[in-house]
Structure formats: C-alpha cells, structure tokens
Write a protein that holds these residues in place. Sequence first.
Motif, PDB file in Angstrom:
ATOM      1  N   MET A 241       1.068  -1.217  -0.039  1.00  0.00           N
ATOM      2  CA  MET A 241      -0.124   0.186   0.472  1.00  0.00           C
ATOM      3  C   MET A 241       1.119   1.193  -0.218  1.00  0.00           C
ATOM      4  O   MET A 241       1.585   1.600   0.888  1.00  0.00           O
ATOM      5  CB  MET A 241      -0.921  -0.006   0.949  1.00  0.00           C
ATOM      6  CG  MET A 241      -1.608   0.868   1.194  1.00  0.00           C
ATOM      7  SD  MET A 241      -3.695   1.257   1.663  1.00  0.00           S
ATOM      8  CE  MET A 241      -3.949  -0.499   1.357  1.00  0.00           C
ATOM      9  N   PRO A 242       0.655   1.685  -1.017  1.00  0.00           N
ATOM     10  CA  PRO A 242       2.345   3.105  -1.001  1.00  0.00           C
ATOM     11  C   PRO A 242       1.418   4.283  -0.149  1.00  0.00           C
ATOM     12  O   PRO A 242       0.122   4.515  -0.179  1.00  0.00           O
ATOM     13  CB  PRO A 242       1.707   2.955  -2.656  1.00  0.00           C
ATOM     14  CG  PRO A 242       1.008   2.877  -3.409  1.00  0.00           C
ATOM     15  CD  PRO A 242       0.452   1.553  -2.844  1.00  0.00           C
ATOM     16  N   ASP A 243       1.919   5.413   0.389  1.00  0.00           N
ATOM     17  CA  ASP A 243       1.682   6.223   1.173  1.00  0.00           C
ATOM     18  C   ASP A 243       0.616   7.245   0.524  1.00  0.00           C
ATOM     19  O   ASP A 243      -0.163   7.604   1.493  1.00  0.00           O
ATOM     20  CB  ASP A 243       2.862   7.043   1.879  1.00  0.00           C
ATOM     21  CG  ASP A 243       3.473   6.608   2.131  1.00  0.00           C
ATOM     22  OD1 ASP A 243       3.466   5.255   3.983  1.00  0.00           O
ATOM     23  OD2 ASP A 243       5.361   6.227   2.724  1.00  0.00           O
ATOM     24  N   ALA A 244       0.418   7.230  -0.610  1.00  0.00           N
ATOM     25  CA  ALA A 244      -0.122   8.514  -1.189  1.00  0.00           C
ATOM     26  C   ALA A 244      -1.532   7.546  -1.267  1.00  0.00           C
ATOM     27  O   ALA A 244      -2.530   8.703  -1.780  1.00  0.00           O
ATOM     28  CB  ALA A 244       0.682   8.133  -2.909  1.00  0.00           C
ATOM     29  N   LEU A 245      -1.697   5.941  -1.125  1.00  0.00           N
ATOM     30  CA  LEU A 245      -2.830   4.785  -1.597  1.00  0.00           C
ATOM     31  C   LEU A 245      -3.374   5.966   0.380  1.00  0.00           C
ATOM     32  O   LEU A 245      -4.641   5.389   0.340  1.00  0.00           O
ATOM     33  CB  LEU A 245      -2.839   4.149  -1.436  1.00  0.00           C
ATOM     34  CG  LEU A 245      -4.198   3.868  -1.992  1.00  0.00           C
ATOM     35  CD1 LEU A 245      -5.473   4.188  -3.437  1.00  0.00           C
ATOM     36  CD2 LEU A 245      -3.780   2.406  -2.040  1.00  0.00           C
TER      37      LEU A 245
ATOM     38  N   ARG B 279      -8.019  10.930  -5.832  1.00  0.00           N
ATOM     39  CA  ARG B 279      -8.357  11.679  -7.016  1.00  0.00           C
ATOM     40  C   ARG B 279      -6.643  11.824  -7.492  1.00  0.00           C
ATOM     41  O   ARG B 279      -5.775  12.319  -6.519  1.00  0.00           O
ATOM     42  CB  ARG B 279      -9.287  12.460  -6.599  1.00  0.00           C
ATOM     43  CG  ARG B 279     -10.411  12.178  -7.006  1.00  0.00           C
ATOM     44  CD  ARG B 279     -11.169  11.609  -7.544  1.00  0.00           C
ATOM     45  NE  ARG B 279     -12.367  11.166  -7.602  1.00  0.00           N
ATOM     46  CZ  ARG B 279     -13.325  11.665  -7.900  1.00  0.00           C
ATOM     47  NH1 ARG B 279     -13.204  12.477  -9.115  1.00  0.00           N
ATOM     48  NH2 ARG B 279     -14.438  11.498  -7.863  1.00  0.00           N
ATOM     49  N   HIS B 280      -6.747  11.653  -8.462  1.00  0.00           N
ATOM     50  CA  HIS B 280      -5.124  12.047  -9.291  1.00  0.00           C
ATOM     51  C   HIS B 280      -4.655  11.064  -9.564  1.00  0.00           C
ATOM     52  O   HIS B 280      -3.628  11.061  -9.202  1.00  0.00           O
ATOM     53  CB  HIS B 280      -5.400  13.532  -9.089  1.00  0.00           C
ATOM     54  CG  HIS B 280      -5.837  14.221  -9.762  1.00  0.00           C
ATOM     55  ND1 HIS B 280      -6.691  14.281 -10.717  1.00  0.00           N
ATOM     56  CD2 HIS B 280      -6.856  15.561  -8.556  1.00  0.00           C
ATOM     57  CE1 HIS B 280      -7.730  15.559 -10.829  1.00  0.00           C
ATOM     58  NE2 HIS B 280      -7.966  15.643  -9.096  1.00  0.00           N
ATOM     59  N   LEU B 281      -4.188   9.994  -8.126  1.00  0.00           N
ATOM     60  CA  LEU B 281      -2.946   8.988  -8.202  1.00  0.00           C
ATOM     61  C   LEU B 281      -3.476   7.905  -8.854  1.00  0.00           C
ATOM     62  O   LEU B 281      -4.805   7.074  -9.653  1.00  0.00           O
ATOM     63  CB  LEU B 281      -3.200   8.062  -7.144  1.00  0.00           C
ATOM     64  CG  LEU B 281      -2.208   7.389  -6.277  1.00  0.00           C
ATOM     65  CD1 LEU B 281      -1.484   7.342  -6.644  1.00  0.00           C
ATOM     66  CD2 LEU B 281      -2.742   6.611  -5.034  1.00  0.00           C
ATOM     67  N   MET B 282      -2.806   7.587  -9.983  1.00  0.00           N
ATOM     68  CA  MET B 282      -2.692   5.836 -11.236  1.00  0.00           C
ATOM     69  C   MET B 282      -1.741   5.256 -10.244  1.00  0.00           C
ATOM     70  O   MET B 282      -0.303   5.557 -10.246  1.00  0.00           O
ATOM     71  CB  MET B 282      -2.472   6.318 -12.242  1.00  0.00           C
ATOM     72  CG  MET B 282      -3.425   7.605 -12.273  1.00  0.00           C
ATOM     73  SD  MET B 282      -4.847   7.023 -13.428  1.00  0.00           S
ATOM     74  CE  MET B 282      -5.074   6.755 -14.322  1.00  0.00           C
ATOM     75  N   LEU B 283      -2.307   4.056 -10.085  1.00  0.00           N
ATOM     76  CA  LEU B 283      -1.083   3.188  -9.920  1.00  0.00           C
ATOM     77  C   LEU B 283      -0.946   1.004 -11.313  1.00  0.00           C
ATOM     78  O   LEU B 283      -1.568   0.565 -10.659  1.00  0.00           O
ATOM     79  CB  LEU B 283      -1.610   1.951  -8.757  1.00  0.00           C
ATOM     80  CG  LEU B 283      -1.521   3.264  -7.347  1.00  0.00           C
ATOM     81  CD1 LEU B 283      -1.699   2.008  -5.849  1.00  0.00           C
ATOM     82  CD2 LEU B 283      -0.421   3.314  -7.348  1.00  0.00           C
ATOM     83  N   PRO B 284      -0.397   2.124 -12.147  1.00  0.00           N
ATOM     84  CA  PRO B 284      -0.224   1.428 -13.107  1.00  0.00           C
ATOM     85  C   PRO B 284       0.044  -0.013 -13.220  1.00  0.00           C
ATOM     86  O   PRO B 284       0.998  -1.012 -12.329  1.00  0.00           O
ATOM     87  CB  PRO B 284       0.625   1.833 -14.294  1.00  0.00           C
ATOM     88  CG  PRO B 284       0.508   2.938 -13.947  1.00  0.00           C
ATOM     89  CD  PRO B 284       0.250   3.024 -12.378  1.00  0.00           C
ATOM     90  N   GLY B 285      -1.398  -1.198 -13.005  1.00  0.00           N
ATOM     91  CA  GLY B 285      -0.326  -2.621 -13.124  1.00  0.00           C
ATOM     92  C   GLY B 285      -0.828  -2.866 -11.677  1.00  0.00           C
ATOM     93  O   GLY B 285      -0.135  -4.532 -10.985  1.00  0.00           O
ATOM     94  N   GLY B 286      -1.509  -2.089 -10.372  1.00  0.00           N
ATOM     95  CA  GLY B 286      -1.660  -2.566  -9.510  1.00  0.00           C
ATOM     96  C   GLY B 286      -2.027  -3.805  -9.714  1.00  0.00           C
ATOM     97  O   GLY B 286      -3.068  -4.274 -10.103  1.00  0.00           O
ATOM     98  N   VAL B 287      -3.092  -3.522  -7.705  1.00  0.00           N
ATOM     99  CA  VAL B 287      -3.893  -5.076  -8.036  1.00  0.00           C
ATOM    100  C   VAL B 287      -5.749  -3.930  -7.484  1.00  0.00           C
ATOM    101  O   VAL B 287      -5.349  -3.254  -6.765  1.00  0.00           O
ATOM    102  CB  VAL B 287      -3.484  -5.655  -5.676  1.00  0.00           C
ATOM    103  CG1 VAL B 287      -5.116  -6.183  -5.799  1.00  0.00           C
ATOM    104  CG2 VAL B 287      -2.069  -5.853  -6.085  1.00  0.00           C
ATOM    105  N   ALA B 288      -5.981  -4.803  -8.521  1.00  0.00           N
ATOM    106  CA  ALA B 288      -7.465  -4.254  -8.752  1.00  0.00           C
ATOM    107  C   ALA B 288      -8.339  -4.349  -7.715  1.00  0.00           C
ATOM    108  O   ALA B 288      -8.424  -5.582  -7.072  1.00  0.00           O
ATOM    109  CB  ALA B 288      -8.123  -4.430 -10.286  1.00  0.00           C
ATOM    110  N   CYS B 289      -9.322  -3.380  -7.593  1.00  0.00           N
ATOM    111  CA  CYS B 289     -10.375  -3.978  -6.279  1.00  0.00           C
ATOM    112  C   CYS B 289     -11.014  -5.166  -6.918  1.00  0.00           C
ATOM    113  O   CYS B 289     -11.906  -6.166  -5.668  1.00  0.00           O
ATOM    114  CB  CYS B 289     -11.253  -2.213  -5.988  1.00  0.00           C
ATOM    115  SG  CYS B 289     -12.649  -2.875  -5.452  1.00  0.00           S
ATOM    116  N   PHE B 290     -11.859  -4.539  -7.821  1.00  0.00           N
ATOM    117  CA  PHE B 290     -12.026  -5.939  -8.409  1.00  0.00           C
ATOM    118  C   PHE B 290     -11.903  -6.352 -10.075  1.00  0.00           C
ATOM    119  O   PHE B 290     -11.215  -6.047 -10.789  1.00  0.00           O
ATOM    120  CB  PHE B 290     -13.756  -5.792  -8.821  1.00  0.00           C
ATOM    121  CG  PHE B 290     -14.649  -5.479  -7.961  1.00  0.00           C
ATOM    122  CD1 PHE B 290     -15.344  -6.481  -7.670  1.00  0.00           C
ATOM    123  CD2 PHE B 290     -14.658  -3.469  -7.587  1.00  0.00           C
ATOM    124  CE1 PHE B 290     -16.127  -6.086  -5.689  1.00  0.00           C
ATOM    125  CE2 PHE B 290     -15.978  -3.052  -6.230  1.00  0.00           C
ATOM    126  CZ  PHE B 290     -16.482  -4.975  -5.867  1.00  0.00           C
TER     127      PHE B 290
END
Length: 167
Positions: A14-18, A122-133
């Motif tokens: 979990m990145p700090d930005a999240l 908002r305005h945070l993108m996590l390309p290739g991250g773990v999807a919610c669904f």
Amino acid sequence: MSEDGMIAAADGSMPDALRSDADWRLFQAALDRAALVVLGRLGHSRHPNPGRRRLVLTRSVADLAADPADPRATFWNPAGLPIEAVLDRVGIDDGTIAITGGTATFDLFLPHYDRFVLSEVRHLMLPGGVACFSKGHPRFVLPGAGLEARDMDVIESGVVQTNWIRP
C-alpha cells in the motif's frame, strides 16, 4: 483505491499516497461496529487483529477451521462450504458483515452487497496494481451488480468516499 481502481501497488504493498487518515478512521470505526470482518489470507497475515471476529478466505483448509494463532479468526475455503452455512457455524445471525478485500474476496461477495463504501484517492494512478475487482473498475462493476452511487463526500483533500447502495 486509486483513480484507476487499484487497491495496492503491483507488488501488493500500500503506497503512502493511497493512505488517508480520514478514511482510515472511518474504516476502523465501521469495523468496530461489524459483527464479522471477512478478508483474504494475505490481509489477515499482514494486518493481524485479534480483537475482531474474522473470517479469512484461504484454500489451505477443506472448508472451515479455527486459526490456531487467533481464537477470534476462522479460516474458510469458499469451495468447501457456502457462506450461509459458514455464518450458521460461526454463530452470526445478525449484524453487519464487513468485507475488507482483497480482489478475490470483493469478487466473491459482489452479488451479496447491500452497501459498498468506496474511498478513492483522486489523481493517483497505480498502473499494473492490484485491482479492487477482477472484472474492472468499481464504477462499472458495482452498477453491473445492481448497486447505485449515493452520498458522495470529500472526506479529506483529494479523497472522495461514495456509498454504493442496493435499492
């Protein structure tokens, strides 16, 4: 989650930005009120919480087994026993059941939600991250499951919380 629908970075962290202090306080208060918290094995391992009643999804048991390290936690293999039987066996017949993730857990309970609280950074993108669904962004998956967005609030600068409700 991030704006692109991710609940963690690609490595599962979990990145700090999240992180959001306001969301964390609301989340913890909701878990304190829940009769049962349901989560995946990785979340249970990373965030032990012996004070709350927990149902931990795992393939390491045939159906249902006590967690030897936590008397308030029960391991459950959904392939071995339906949720209705599990709730009966663990003595839950009333109250809120809080589903905290990860992806497979959110997917499994999608047809059962009467409410899904979604906090988005908002305005945070996590390309290739773990999807919610696994089937896509919650803004598309939740309506497809019959839930409607209601009560959208800014809970902290850049963090929006939406209550998705089954009418």
